[in-house]
Design an enzyme around this catalytic site. Structure first.
Site, PDB file in Angstrom:
ATOM      1  CG  ASP A 171      -1.794  -1.261   1.237  1.00  0.00           C
ATOM      2  OD1 ASP A 171      -2.275  -1.666   0.164  1.00  0.00           O
ATOM      3  OD2 ASP A 171      -1.961  -1.857   2.326  1.00  0.00           O
ATOM      4  CG  HIS A 198      -3.205  -5.303   2.590  1.00  0.00           C
ATOM      5  ND1 HIS A 198      -2.765  -4.418   1.633  1.00  0.00           N
ATOM      6  CD2 HIS A 198      -3.357  -6.480   1.948  1.00  0.00           C
ATOM      7  CE1 HIS A 198      -2.647  -5.028   0.475  1.00  0.00           C
ATOM      8  NE2 HIS A 198      -3.011  -6.290   0.626  1.00  0.00           N
TER       9      HIS A 198
HETATM   10  P1  NAD Z   1       0.235 -18.495  -5.368  1.00  0.00           P
HETATM   11  O1  NAD Z   1      -0.914 -19.406  -5.474  1.00  0.00           O
HETATM   12  O2  NAD Z   1       0.977 -18.137  -6.618  1.00  0.00           O
HETATM   13  O3  NAD Z   1       1.300 -19.057  -4.338  1.00  0.00           O
HETATM   14  C1  NAD Z   1       0.937 -19.494  -3.082  1.00  0.00           C
HETATM   15  C2  NAD Z   1       1.880 -20.593  -2.680  1.00  0.00           C
HETATM   16  O4  NAD Z   1       1.510 -21.017  -1.383  1.00  0.00           O
HETATM   17  C3  NAD Z   1       1.814 -21.849  -3.596  1.00  0.00           C
HETATM   18  O5  NAD Z   1       3.103 -22.150  -4.058  1.00  0.00           O
HETATM   19  C4  NAD Z   1       1.264 -22.927  -2.689  1.00  0.00           C
HETATM   20  O6  NAD Z   1       1.784 -24.217  -2.970  1.00  0.00           O
HETATM   21  C5  NAD Z   1       1.721 -22.404  -1.337  1.00  0.00           C
HETATM   22  N1  NAD Z   1       0.980 -22.993  -0.224  1.00  0.00           N
HETATM   23  C6  NAD Z   1      -0.337 -23.200  -0.080  1.00  0.00           C
HETATM   24  N2  NAD Z   1      -0.606 -23.764   1.102  1.00  0.00           N
HETATM   25  C7  NAD Z   1       0.590 -23.897   1.742  1.00  0.00           C
HETATM   26  C8  NAD Z   1       0.991 -24.403   2.990  1.00  0.00           C
HETATM   27  N3  NAD Z   1       0.108 -24.902   3.855  1.00  0.00           N
HETATM   28  N4  NAD Z   1       2.293 -24.365   3.302  1.00  0.00           N
HETATM   29  C9  NAD Z   1       3.205 -23.866   2.445  1.00  0.00           C
HETATM   30  N5  NAD Z   1       2.889 -23.373   1.238  1.00  0.00           N
HETATM   31  C10 NAD Z   1       1.599 -23.396   0.898  1.00  0.00           C
HETATM   32  O7  NAD Z   1      -0.292 -17.149  -4.649  1.00  0.00           O
HETATM   33  P2  NAD Z   1       0.458 -15.730  -4.551  1.00  0.00           P
HETATM   34  O8  NAD Z   1       0.071 -14.892  -5.694  1.00  0.00           O
HETATM   35  O9  NAD Z   1       1.883 -15.952  -4.253  1.00  0.00           O
HETATM   36  O10 NAD Z   1      -0.274 -15.104  -3.269  1.00  0.00           O
HETATM   37  C11 NAD Z   1      -0.095 -15.649  -1.989  1.00  0.00           C
HETATM   38  C12 NAD Z   1      -0.914 -14.889  -0.959  1.00  0.00           C
HETATM   39  O11 NAD Z   1      -0.419 -13.547  -0.818  1.00  0.00           O
HETATM   40  C13 NAD Z   1      -2.396 -14.741  -1.306  1.00  0.00           C
HETATM   41  O12 NAD Z   1      -3.176 -14.988  -0.159  1.00  0.00           O
HETATM   42  C14 NAD Z   1      -2.529 -13.298  -1.741  1.00  0.00           C
HETATM   43  O13 NAD Z   1      -3.820 -12.790  -1.537  1.00  0.00           O
HETATM   44  C15 NAD Z   1      -1.531 -12.651  -0.812  1.00  0.00           C
HETATM   45  N6  NAD Z   1      -1.073 -11.309  -1.216  1.00  0.00           N
HETATM   46  C16 NAD Z   1      -0.895 -10.393  -0.225  1.00  0.00           C
HETATM   47  C17 NAD Z   1      -0.448  -9.119  -0.540  1.00  0.00           C
HETATM   48  C18 NAD Z   1      -0.234  -8.115   0.546  1.00  0.00           C
HETATM   49  O14 NAD Z   1      -0.107  -6.922   0.222  1.00  0.00           O
HETATM   50  N7  NAD Z   1      -0.143  -8.480   1.797  1.00  0.00           N
HETATM   51  C19 NAD Z   1      -0.196  -8.777  -1.878  1.00  0.00           C
HETATM   52  C20 NAD Z   1      -0.375  -9.746  -2.859  1.00  0.00           C
HETATM   53  C21 NAD Z   1      -0.839 -11.029  -2.517  1.00  0.00           C
HETATM   54  C1  LMR Z   2      -2.894  -6.596  -3.249  1.00  0.00           C
HETATM   55  O1  LMR Z   2      -3.166  -5.587  -2.624  1.00  0.00           O
HETATM   56  O2  LMR Z   2      -2.473  -6.578  -4.419  1.00  0.00           O
HETATM   57  C2  LMR Z   2      -3.030  -7.936  -2.579  1.00  0.00           C
HETATM   58  O3  LMR Z   2      -3.646  -7.820  -1.350  1.00  0.00           O
HETATM   59  C3  LMR Z   2      -3.631  -8.981  -3.436  1.00  0.00           C
HETATM   60  C4  LMR Z   2      -5.087  -8.756  -3.738  1.00  0.00           C
HETATM   61  O4  LMR Z   2      -5.857  -9.702  -3.564  1.00  0.00           O
HETATM   62  O5  LMR Z   2      -5.448  -7.666  -4.161  1.00  0.00           O
END
Ligand code: NAD
Ligand code: LMR
Length: 336
Positions: A171, A198
């Protein structure tokens, strides 16, 4: 002459604090994913990392083999699905991007039913194997998962609120970048503070506290705030079913982890917004809140108040506090 030698003293002090500093063992949980892979790459580039352990239920050994060839100082090891405890052994910082991402039409809250269990189980393992580690939660919905992790640690009798963080850095990165698009300023030198939580309207950018931001008013201001609050949707829609922000998130996650590592190494004045257990709005029933936090060897060294804000920001904050309270209660309800 005096000015030059004073400048040298400052730069020498900086050089000392970064080069002579302590290194830290870092574990990434979810290292095989869209965020996990580039985040692991960026952590491999961080000079404060000593050991880098990469864990996922799929693919972490491959990512580790790849990243481990990069010629920086840290040692990288990959761990398969049944090796979670080994991956956490000796961890001092644990970064968690494990879990499912959004598809178009979903809110972050729609991820709760899957990701709450993922986070609960991973947090339980951290509490058992490396209870003193700093836990950095990227997985959504952050506003509900930080309370869940906190309760898990509490139940295990190892809770230290100064060591559990919701990563809200994306953010800050967005607010700073989007403001630069509007005003033409250099984003490198003009970070924007973002408080609250967030997700959607719990995200409150404080443009009034930025010399460039306070000049933005009217419709342009409204659009800018909306873009920061819903920047995640922009990426989800553009990726059209292939997930949410991964590369910008890996950058933001590495930026926050890097800041914490510098704080752990003893650098003073490392201050950035993050979602933590906070006294700031406890009187309104909101136990966790993102605001500027000074990071140090113990994690949270000091939680800064929000400071003076505009009338518009007061309104945004009111809405954010209502949403946060619900998100936090939802997390607690799950874990009770
Ligand atoms: P993705 O599906 O590409 O990757 C997630 C990974 O987690 C996969 O490799 C999967 O195998 C692994 N996984 C699932 N369960 C697991 C477990 N129990 N133990 C270990 N690994 C496990 O998803 P992504 O795009 O990398 O996003 C991951 C998370 O981050 C999502 O929940 C998304 O919403 C979040 N996210 C948060 C922010 C933020 O600003 N905080 C920003 C973007 C995404
Ligand atoms: C973001 O802000 O990009 C992440 O929290 C992923 C989402 O679901 O938007």
């Amino acid at each position: 002459m005096y000015a030059r030698s004073a400048a040298r003293t400052v730069s020498q002090a900086r050089a000392f604090s970064s080069s002579a500093s302590r290194q830290t063992n870092v574990t990434v949980l979810g290292a095989g994913g869209g965020i996990g892979q580039p985040l692991s790459l960026l952590m491999k580039l961080d000079p404060h990392v000593k050991k880098l352990n990469l864990y996922d239920i799929r693919g972490a050994p491959g990512v580790a083999a790849d990243v481990s060839h990069i010629d920086t100082g840290s040692e990288v090891t990959g761990f398969a699905a049944d090796k979670l405890d080994e991956a956490l052994d000796g961890a001092e910082v644990v970064v968690v991007p494990a879990g499912v991402p959004r598809k178009p039409g979903m809110t972050r809250d729609d991820l709760f039913s899957t990701n709450a269990s993922v986070l609960r189980d991973l947090a339980s393992a951290v509490a058992r194997v490396s209870p003193k580690a700093h836990l950095l939660i990227i997985t959504n919905p952050v506003n509900s998962l930080v309370p869940i992790a906190s309760r898990v640690f509490e139940k295990a009798g190892v809770y230290d609120p100064k060591r559990i963080f919701g990563v809200s850095t994306l953010d800050v990165v967005r607010a700073t970048r989007f403001l630069a698009s509007v005003t033409g300023n250099d984003p490198k030198n003009t970070p924007v503070t973002v408080v609250g939580g967030h997700s959607g309207d719990t995200i409150v950018p404080l443009f009034s506290q930025s010399s460039y931001g306070k000049a933005v008013t009217g419709e342009v201001y409204k659009k800018l705030v909306h873009r920061v609050q819903f920047g995640g949707d922009e990426v989800v829609q553009a990726k059209a079913g292939a997930g949410s922000a991964t590369l910008s998130m890996a950058f933001a996650g590495a930026k926050f982890a890097g800041a914490l590592l510098r704080g752990i190494a003893g650098e003073k004045g490392v201050i950035t917004p993050t979602f933590v257990r906070s006294p700031l709005y406890l009187d309104q029933g909101v136990e966790y809140f993102a605001s500027n936090v000074e990071l140090g060897p113990n994690g949270v060294e000091k939680i800064h108040p929000v400071g003076p804000i505009s009338a518009e920001e007061e309104e945004l904050l009111k809405v954010a506090l209502t949403g946060l309270k619900q998100n936090i209660e939802k997390g607690y309800k799950f874990i009770e």
